[in-house]
Enzyme design. Sequence first.
Site, PDB file in Angstrom:
ATOM      1  N   GLU A  79      12.319  89.025  13.599  1.00  0.00           N
ATOM      2  CA  GLU A  79      12.885  90.325  13.250  1.00  0.00           C
ATOM      3  C   GLU A  79      11.836  91.335  12.793  1.00  0.00           C
ATOM      4  OE1 GLU A  79      15.866  91.426  13.713  1.00  0.00           O
ATOM      5  OE2 GLU A  79      16.684  89.543  14.462  1.00  0.00           O
ATOM      6  N   GLU A 110       9.391  66.094  11.567  1.00  0.00           N
ATOM      7  CA  GLU A 110       8.964  66.580  10.256  1.00  0.00           C
ATOM      8  C   GLU A 110       8.069  65.574   9.525  1.00  0.00           C
ATOM      9  OE1 GLU A 110      12.252  65.511   6.952  1.00  0.00           O
ATOM     10  OE2 GLU A 110      12.879  67.042   8.381  1.00  0.00           O
TER      11      GLU A 110
END
Length: 271
Positions: A79, A110
């Site tokens: 954004e 992870e």
Amino acid sequence: MQETERADGAFRDLERREPEVILEALLAGQRRALDAVSEARIAIAQAVEEAARRLGTDGRLIYCGAGTSGRIGLLDAVELGPTFDWPDERRVVLLAGGETSLWRAREGAEDDGAAGREAIEAIGPRPSDVVLGLAASGRTPFTIAAIETAREAGALTLGFANNPGAPLLSASEHPILLRTGPEVLAGSTRLAAGTAQKAALNLFSTLLMIRFGKVFRGRMVEMRPTNAKLKQRAHRIVQDVVGCSPDEAARALEAAGGSIREAILSLEAAR
């Protein structure tokens, strides 16, 4: 056991409750998430001030995370371009498991600390870079390794975690604790923990862009008017700030090459 993984006895019968009661419990968890962000305001503000100094004219914002946390970081990073015209080359997202993790959960990724180190090393971190590590548990090996490697290279490091005493916080120069506690749905950190991370990043990146002069008169004057909706918004911003007609706004924007700020200033100078 980490707070975010603990079960809250108050919700032992969650699935047997009436729908509106379940929703109110979930909503209360979201309110708690915002309270946690409020408690972290000073830490966020301090991180923004140092980040603004470090980034200068060529530093990069680098987001690191796994699973939900990584995708939340990606959302914030993406954004920055359309909202503030932050250069694409100055934002990087390192997601455990790579691009496949955007649309398919790869929970095992992870745990790969070596991959975190390699991901950072591959982009050549430098002192002008700001690296944001996100992990609800604050114990994710991929993210911790990325932060440690970036810090060793001289980059500024920020750690966002939801558990006090988390290793990610101690590994970062600017630890930001978002203490959301046990989830209503035990262990589902996409809920309160995820909301807190998203809200904290909203605050961080917006204040940072304000520091870089990307906001003028409280408006997104650096946004990219790349579609019809955004072009209309650019026209409205100019009209509202200056108090001019739609035609005047259109002409000023065209003359300014689409720059909202320049259009506003040119119209005000002519009055």
